[in-house]
Motif scaffolding. Structure first.
Motif, short mmCIF file in Angstrom:
data_model
loop_
_atom_site.label_atom_id
_atom_site.label_comp_id
_atom_site.label_asym_id
_atom_site.label_seq_id
_atom_site.Cartn_x
_atom_site.Cartn_y
_atom_site.Cartn_z
N TYR A 148 43.80 42.10 39.33
CA TYR A 148 42.55 43.37 38.63
C TYR A 148 42.17 44.29 39.58
N TRP A 149 41.69 45.34 39.50
CA TRP A 149 41.78 46.10 41.29
C TRP A 149 40.24 47.30 40.47
N GLN A 150 39.00 47.40 41.15
CA GLN A 150 38.08 47.85 41.23
C GLN A 150 37.66 48.54 42.32
N VAL A 151 37.44 49.88 41.93
CA VAL A 151 37.59 50.93 43.42
C VAL A 151 35.58 51.42 43.28
N GLU A 152 34.76 50.88 44.39
CA GLU A 152 33.84 51.56 44.87
C GLU A 152 33.18 51.96 46.01
N GLY A 153 33.49 53.26 46.14
CA GLY A 153 33.50 53.75 47.43
C GLY A 153 34.26 52.75 48.65
N LEU A 155 35.23 50.04 49.30
CA LEU A 155 35.38 48.72 48.25
C LEU A 155 36.13 48.45 47.32
N LEU A 156 37.67 47.49 47.52
CA LEU A 156 38.10 47.42 46.79
C LEU A 156 37.86 45.81 46.72
N THR A 157 37.92 45.55 45.32
CA THR A 157 37.53 44.56 44.61
C THR A 157 38.87 44.05 43.68
N LEU A 158 39.32 42.77 44.07
CA LEU A 158 40.85 42.17 43.19
C LEU A 158 40.29 40.92 42.55
N THR A 159 40.60 41.16 41.80
CA THR A 159 39.95 39.87 40.99
C THR A 159 41.47 38.94 39.50
N THR A 160 42.42 37.72 39.54
CA THR A 160 43.22 37.49 39.36
C THR A 160 42.13 36.30 38.45
N LYS A 161 42.93 36.59 37.01
CA LYS A 161 42.63 35.28 35.88
C LYS A 161 43.07 34.63 35.65
N ASP A 162 42.82 33.07 34.95
CA ASP A 162 43.39 31.72 34.94
C ASP A 162 44.03 32.16 33.17
N ASP A 163 44.68 31.12 32.92
CA ASP A 163 45.38 31.15 31.64
C ASP A 163 44.51 31.53 30.51
N ALA A 164 43.40 31.21 30.60
CA ALA A 164 42.12 31.11 29.84
C ALA A 164 41.45 33.11 29.76
N GLY A 165 42.19 33.57 30.90
CA GLY A 165 41.68 34.74 30.37
C GLY A 165 40.58 34.69 31.28
N VAL A 167 37.83 34.02 35.05
CA VAL A 167 37.69 34.73 36.66
C VAL A 167 38.26 33.56 37.30
N ALA A 168 39.33 34.19 37.80
CA ALA A 168 40.19 32.40 39.08
C ALA A 168 39.59 32.84 40.43
N THR A 169 39.69 34.16 40.48
CA THR A 169 39.48 34.05 42.10
C THR A 169 38.51 35.71 42.22
N VAL A 170 37.78 36.09 43.17
CA VAL A 170 37.21 37.20 43.47
C VAL A 170 37.41 37.93 44.99
N ALA A 171 38.30 38.89 45.56
CA ALA A 171 38.19 39.30 46.97
C ALA A 171 37.77 40.95 47.09
N ARG A 172 36.88 40.54 48.01
CA ARG A 172 35.88 42.15 48.54
C ARG A 172 37.19 42.28 49.66
N TRP A 173 37.63 43.89 48.91
CA TRP A 173 38.08 44.02 50.97
C TRP A 173 37.31 45.31 50.88
N ARG A 174 37.08 45.78 52.28
CA ARG A 174 35.73 47.56 52.94
C ARG A 174 37.48 47.87 53.92
N LYS A 175 37.70 49.18 53.62
CA LYS A 175 38.89 49.46 54.13
C LYS A 175 38.34 50.40 55.26
N THR A 176 39.48 50.25 56.77
CA THR A 176 38.70 49.95 57.89
C THR A 176 39.54 51.17 58.10
N GLN A 177 40.18 51.72 57.94
CA GLN A 177 41.38 52.30 58.27
C GLN A 177 41.91 53.26 56.99
#
Length: 177
Positions: A148-153, A155-165, A167-177
């Motif tokens: 699941y993705w969300q954009v703020e400026g 900053l890209l936030t990618l979230t996965t969810k477990d079988d129960a819905g 949050v399983a992981t949250v990764a935040r990525w900043r664009k450099t190029q």
């Protein structure tokens, strides 16, 4: 015999004359397509936004019933204009052991993926297709789990969810190029 020959010749002549009316002609009908999706919230805009190089800001794993595992390390994510992705996250030894215990496939302190990305605008998800990795899996980063993705400026936030819905992981990525 001459009657049979003349009937055959007449039949053959009539077939040849009728075939002349069936000569091939170019198709001049334009093919109509749907409207081009190029607005700010379009698939084209999303792919263009993802294109480039991203640097990992933070990565968390939320194992059920356990404390959150926060990665201490670095990572790079690259998307090209064809939807190809290359991701590499490097973790220190302590975080690697915790991530492995949480079900993350990490080898030699590295989480590495190389494959394709499908963007679903309606559900705001990315689905990865990684060569050599099965589509089904059990860990928090399994390929059958959409991101699941969300954009703020930039900053890209990618979230996965477990079988129960949850949050399983949250990764935040900043664009450099």
């Amino acid at each position: 015999m001459p009657l049979r020959l003349s009937v055959t010749c007449a039949l053959l002549a009539s077939v040849m004359i009728s075939l002349q009316g069936c000569a091939a002609a170019p198709i001049n009908k334009p093919i109509k397509g749907g409207p081009v999706d190029t607005g700010a919230a379009s698939l084209t805009a999303a792919r263009k936004f993802l294109e480039g190089r991203w640097s990992l800001e933070s990565f968390e794993v939320h194992p059920p019933g356990k404390a959150v595992v926060a990665l201490k390390g670095m990572g790079t994510l690259t998307y090209d204009d064809f939807g190809n992705l290359r991701m590499e996250i490097r973790a220190d030894q302590a975080a690697s052991d915790q991530l492995r215990a949480a079900g993350v496939d990490i080898r030699d302190g590295t989480i590495s993926s190389d494959g394709r990305t499908a963007v679903d605008m309606e559900n705001r998800t990315l689905t990865y297709s990684i060569e050599g990795q099965p589509a089904a899996g059990t860990g928090p980063l399994a390929m059958n789990r959409p991101r699941y993705w969300q954009v703020e400026g930039n900053l890209l936030t990618l979230t996965t969810k477990d079988d129960a819905g949850n949050v399983a992981t949250v990764a935040r990525w900043r664009k450099t190029q």
